[in-house]
Design a protein around this motif. Structure first.
Motif, PDB file in Angstrom:
ATOM      1  N   LEU A 154       0.822  -1.218   0.000  1.00 55.40           N
ATOM      2  CA  LEU A 154       0.000   0.000   0.000  1.00 55.40           C
ATOM      3  C   LEU A 154       0.854   1.265   0.000  1.00 55.40           C
ATOM      4  O   LEU A 154       0.351   2.363  -0.203  1.00 55.40           O
ATOM      5  N   VAL A 155       2.177   1.098   0.252  1.00 55.06           N
ATOM      6  CA  VAL A 155       3.103   2.250   0.205  1.00 55.06           C
ATOM      7  C   VAL A 155       3.497   2.472  -1.251  1.00 55.06           C
ATOM      8  O   VAL A 155       4.071   1.580  -1.882  1.00 55.06           O
ATOM      9  N   PRO A 156       3.172   3.644  -1.837  1.00 56.15           N
ATOM     10  CA  PRO A 156       3.445   3.877  -3.258  1.00 56.15           C
ATOM     11  C   PRO A 156       4.924   3.731  -3.611  1.00 56.15           C
ATOM     12  O   PRO A 156       5.791   4.328  -2.976  1.00 56.15           O
ATOM     13  N   THR A 157       5.183   2.901  -4.597  1.00 56.03           N
ATOM     14  CA  THR A 157       6.523   2.727  -5.139  1.00 56.03           C
ATOM     15  C   THR A 157       6.382   2.385  -6.616  1.00 56.03           C
ATOM     16  O   THR A 157       5.389   1.767  -7.025  1.00 56.03           O
ATOM     17  N   VAL A 158       7.351   2.828  -7.418  1.00 52.36           N
ATOM     18  CA  VAL A 158       7.288   2.577  -8.863  1.00 52.36           C
ATOM     19  C   VAL A 158       8.557   1.833  -9.280  1.00 52.36           C
ATOM     20  O   VAL A 158       9.561   2.450  -9.634  1.00 52.36           O
ATOM     21  N   PRO A 159       8.543   0.494  -9.204  1.00 53.44           N
ATOM     22  CA  PRO A 159       9.716  -0.283  -9.625  1.00 53.44           C
ATOM     23  C   PRO A 159      10.050  -0.009 -11.094  1.00 53.44           C
ATOM     24  O   PRO A 159       9.166   0.337 -11.891  1.00 53.44           O
ATOM     25  N   GLU A 160      11.307  -0.178 -11.431  1.00 55.02           N
ATOM     26  CA  GLU A 160      11.747   0.083 -12.808  1.00 55.02           C
ATOM     27  C   GLU A 160      10.950  -0.762 -13.799  1.00 55.02           C
ATOM     28  O   GLU A 160      10.789  -1.969 -13.630  1.00 55.02           O
ATOM     29  N   GLY A 161      10.420  -0.090 -14.825  1.00 56.47           N
ATOM     30  CA  GLY A 161       9.670  -0.783 -15.869  1.00 56.47           C
ATOM     31  C   GLY A 161       8.205  -1.037 -15.552  1.00 56.47           C
ATOM     32  O   GLY A 161       7.494  -1.653 -16.349  1.00 56.47           O
ATOM     33  N   SER A 162       7.740  -0.558 -14.379  1.00 58.65           N
ATOM     34  CA  SER A 162       6.363  -0.871 -13.972  1.00 58.65           C
ATOM     35  C   SER A 162       5.350   0.203 -14.337  1.00 58.65           C
ATOM     36  O   SER A 162       4.144  -0.012 -14.205  1.00 58.65           O
ATOM     37  N   ALA A 163       5.804   1.390 -14.783  1.00 56.48           N
ATOM     38  CA  ALA A 163       4.881   2.504 -15.040  1.00 56.48           C
ATOM     39  C   ALA A 163       3.813   2.121 -16.068  1.00 56.48           C
ATOM     40  O   ALA A 163       2.649   2.525 -15.955  1.00 56.48           O
ATOM     41  N   TYR A 164       4.215   1.334 -17.061  1.00 53.45           N
ATOM     42  CA  TYR A 164       3.283   0.912 -18.107  1.00 53.45           C
ATOM     43  C   TYR A 164       2.135   0.101 -17.506  1.00 53.45           C
ATOM     44  O   TYR A 164       0.958   0.314 -17.829  1.00 53.45           O
ATOM     45  N   LEU A 165       2.467  -0.814 -16.598  1.00 53.27           N
ATOM     46  CA  LEU A 165       1.432  -1.638 -15.974  1.00 53.27           C
ATOM     47  C   LEU A 165       0.589  -0.838 -14.987  1.00 53.27           C
ATOM     48  O   LEU A 165      -0.605  -1.093 -14.838  1.00 53.27           O
ATOM     49  N   ILE A 166       1.213   0.131 -14.310  1.00 54.10           N
ATOM     50  CA  ILE A 166       0.459   0.991 -13.401  1.00 54.10           C
ATOM     51  C   ILE A 166      -0.604   1.763 -14.183  1.00 54.10           C
ATOM     52  O   ILE A 166      -1.771   1.830 -13.792  1.00 54.10           O
ATOM     53  N   ALA A 167      -0.189   2.338 -15.317  1.00 53.72           N
ATOM     54  CA  ALA A 167      -1.146   3.053 -16.173  1.00 53.72           C
ATOM     55  C   ALA A 167      -2.225   2.105 -16.673  1.00 53.72           C
ATOM     56  O   ALA A 167      -3.399   2.479 -16.791  1.00 53.72           O
ATOM     57  N   GLY A 168      -1.835   0.862 -16.949  1.00 56.19           N
ATOM     58  CA  GLY A 168      -2.805  -0.128 -17.409  1.00 56.19           C
ATOM     59  C   GLY A 168      -3.850  -0.444 -16.368  1.00 56.19           C
ATOM     60  O   GLY A 168      -5.039  -0.526 -16.674  1.00 56.19           O
ATOM     61  N   LEU A 169      -3.411  -0.617 -15.107  1.00 62.79           N
ATOM     62  CA  LEU A 169      -4.376  -0.951 -14.050  1.00 62.79           C
ATOM     63  C   LEU A 169      -5.306   0.227 -13.764  1.00 62.79           C
ATOM     64  O   LEU A 169      -6.503   0.038 -13.537  1.00 62.79           O
ATOM     65  N   VAL A 170      -4.769   1.443 -13.780  1.00 62.14           N
ATOM     66  CA  VAL A 170      -5.621   2.628 -13.618  1.00 62.14           C
ATOM     67  C   VAL A 170      -6.609   2.711 -14.774  1.00 62.14           C
ATOM     68  O   VAL A 170      -7.807   2.959 -14.584  1.00 62.14           O
ATOM     69  N   GLY A 171      -6.111   2.458 -15.987  1.00 61.10           N
ATOM     70  CA  GLY A 171      -6.964   2.547 -17.173  1.00 61.10           C
ATOM     71  C   GLY A 171      -8.051   1.502 -17.222  1.00 61.10           C
ATOM     72  O   GLY A 171      -9.133   1.742 -17.759  1.00 61.10           O
ATOM     73  N   THR A 172      -7.798   0.326 -16.646  1.00 57.36           N
ATOM     74  CA  THR A 172      -8.810  -0.740 -16.673  1.00 57.36           C
ATOM     75  C   THR A 172      -9.821  -0.610 -15.538  1.00 57.36           C
ATOM     76  O   THR A 172     -10.861  -1.254 -15.556  1.00 57.36           O
ATOM     77  N   THR A 173      -9.502   0.222 -14.537  1.00 58.93           N
ATOM     78  CA  THR A 173     -10.409   0.400 -13.396  1.00 58.93           C
ATOM     79  C   THR A 173     -11.219   1.681 -13.519  1.00 58.93           C
ATOM     80  O   THR A 173     -12.446   1.682 -13.392  1.00 58.93           O
ATOM     81  N   VAL A 174     -10.528   2.795 -13.771  1.00 56.75           N
ATOM     82  CA  VAL A 174     -11.211   4.083 -13.935  1.00 56.75           C
ATOM     83  C   VAL A 174     -11.487   4.255 -15.428  1.00 56.75           C
ATOM     84  O   VAL A 174     -10.710   4.837 -16.163  1.00 56.75           O
TER      85      VAL A 174
END
Length: 401
Positions: free
Chosen positions: A177-197
């Motif tokens: 639950l602590v925000p962190t952005v591992p290397e190479g994960s931004a694409y998947l983060i945007a994907g999960l936001v895009g599939t939920t909102v």
């Protein structure tokens, strides 16, 4: 209002939850859990908060004004120049968003059928698209949609049971639950936001609340429905991540439906692939009907056209969106990559819709005493800024890394 009455109030919120628990959520959450374990659980928490805040605004606008979101955006400006720009942006965002989603929906459903039959996704994709088109044309899709939503619900229940059976490390889960952005994960983060909102869900919600409720006196029920069902969707998404994280070693790359289905083995054993494939097909096929319909409602409203299922212009809109999905589904792309890309595209387009929604929600002439509070504006602003930041980071990763 008692518990039973609140359960009876469940309505359009269930459609919103069913729409975002589709192939995109199942695939993106599975990939995230397999590659990053619990590190990106914070993304789900943010996405659910963002969905609740924005969907509540959309539902409130529809309930108070008895107008769709497209009409509200269009009527915000008297000057023809900003009105034209607004309509163009909304139509572009919804058109691109639903077309991208539609490709993911059809490919997801096709991947499910391919896993069962062995026939290629590029064959099943156009078939699913044409069947969906036939059902939309006749208007007899509602009963079938209920059946398929039920199948998706069964798959969601399976993931919840799985998540309990694999006994996740609660400390690691809380740490995610602590925000962190591992290397190479931004694409998947945007994907999960895009599939939920989901952008088109904002338009769909504003219209469907009008069919369920009458006006301001029903706002409490409407909010209960929205918040409750979106949280249920978030729990299912978390269960998918938890299950994938427990089943796969960290860093695992998922490339096909069979690998995703491995998550269900604790419950279904040798039947895991069949069960998962049926659920994925159901999720894709249901969304393959709802996405073009929502896109047609949004576009027709923004352009000031009649929102009639049988009108030529209305049909032309959903046929175009469906057609794009059919064409791209026939190309031999990796279904997992196509589905994740569709969610990323929506995540990048979301800020445009969020800005217009927040602007409209502060129009006292439109909403009277039901305009946004300061807290709602602050939350909406923060959500928009975070989504913009995620989008920019994603573009940077894609272009320069």
């Amino acid at each position: 209002m008692g518990v039973i009455d609140r359960l009876k109030a469940i309505g359009p919120g269930a459609l919103v939850a069913a729409a975002f628990i589709g192939p995109g959520t199942v695939t993106t959450a599975s990939v995230i859990g397999a590659e990053y374990a619990y590190l990106l659980v914070w993304t789900i928490a943010f996405s659910i908060l963002a969905t609740i805040v924005l969907q509540e605004m959309s539902a409130r606008l529809g309930l108070i004004t008895q107008e769709g979101l497209g009409e509200a955006f269009r009527d915000e400006f008297d000057n023809p120049i900003p009105r034209t720009i607004t309509v163009a942006l909304v139509v572009s965002a919804i058109g691109i968003g639903t077309a991208a989603f539609q490709t993911g929906n059809i490919v997801g459903g096709a991947a499910g059928l391919s896993a069962i039959t062995g026939v290629s996704e590029s064959v099943w994709g156009p078939i699913i698209g044409l069947v969906a088109a036939g059902l939309l044309w006749t208007g007899n899709y509602k009963l079938i949609e209920r059946v398929f939503v039920g199948l998706v619900g069964i798959m969601g229940t399976a993931f919840l049971v799985n998540a309990l059976m694999v006994r996740p490390d609660l400390g690691s889960l809380a740490g995610g639950l602590v925000p962190t952005v591992p290397e190479g994960s931004a694409y998947l983060i945007a994907g999960l936001v895009g599939t939920t909102v989901v952008g088109y869900n904002l338009f769909l919600h504003a219209s469907t609340v009008q069919e369920r409720w009458d006006g301001p006196e029903d706002l409490a029920e409407c909010r209960t429905d929205t918040i409750g069902m979106v949280i249920v969707g978030g729990i299912i998404t978390t269960a998918i991540v938890v299950t994938a994280a427990a089943v796969f070693p960290a860093g695992t790359e998922i490339n096909n439906v069979g690998e995703m289905a491995d998550q269900l083995e604790p419950v279904f054993g040798g039947y895991a692939l069949t069960f998962f494939a049926i659920g994925l097909f159901a999720a894709g096929f249901t969304s393959a009907m709802s996405a073009p319909l929502a896109g047609a409602y949004a576009t027709a409203g923004a352009l000031g056209w009649e929102r009639d299922l049988t009108s030529t212009r209305f049909r032309a809109i959903w046929m175009t969106i469906l057609g794009v999905g059919i064409v791209f589904s026939a190309l031999d792309y990796n279904p997992v990559q196509v589905i994740v890309f569709a969610q990323v595209a929506n995540g990048l387009l979301l800020p445009i819709l969020a800005v217009f929604l927040i602007y409209a929600m502060n129009n006292r002439d439109l909403l009277g005493e039901h305009t946004n509070t300061t807290l709602q504006n602050v939350l909406g602003g923060i959500i928009t800024l975070v989504v913009v930041g995620i989008g920019l980071r994603t573009l940077y990763d894609v272009l320069f890394l």
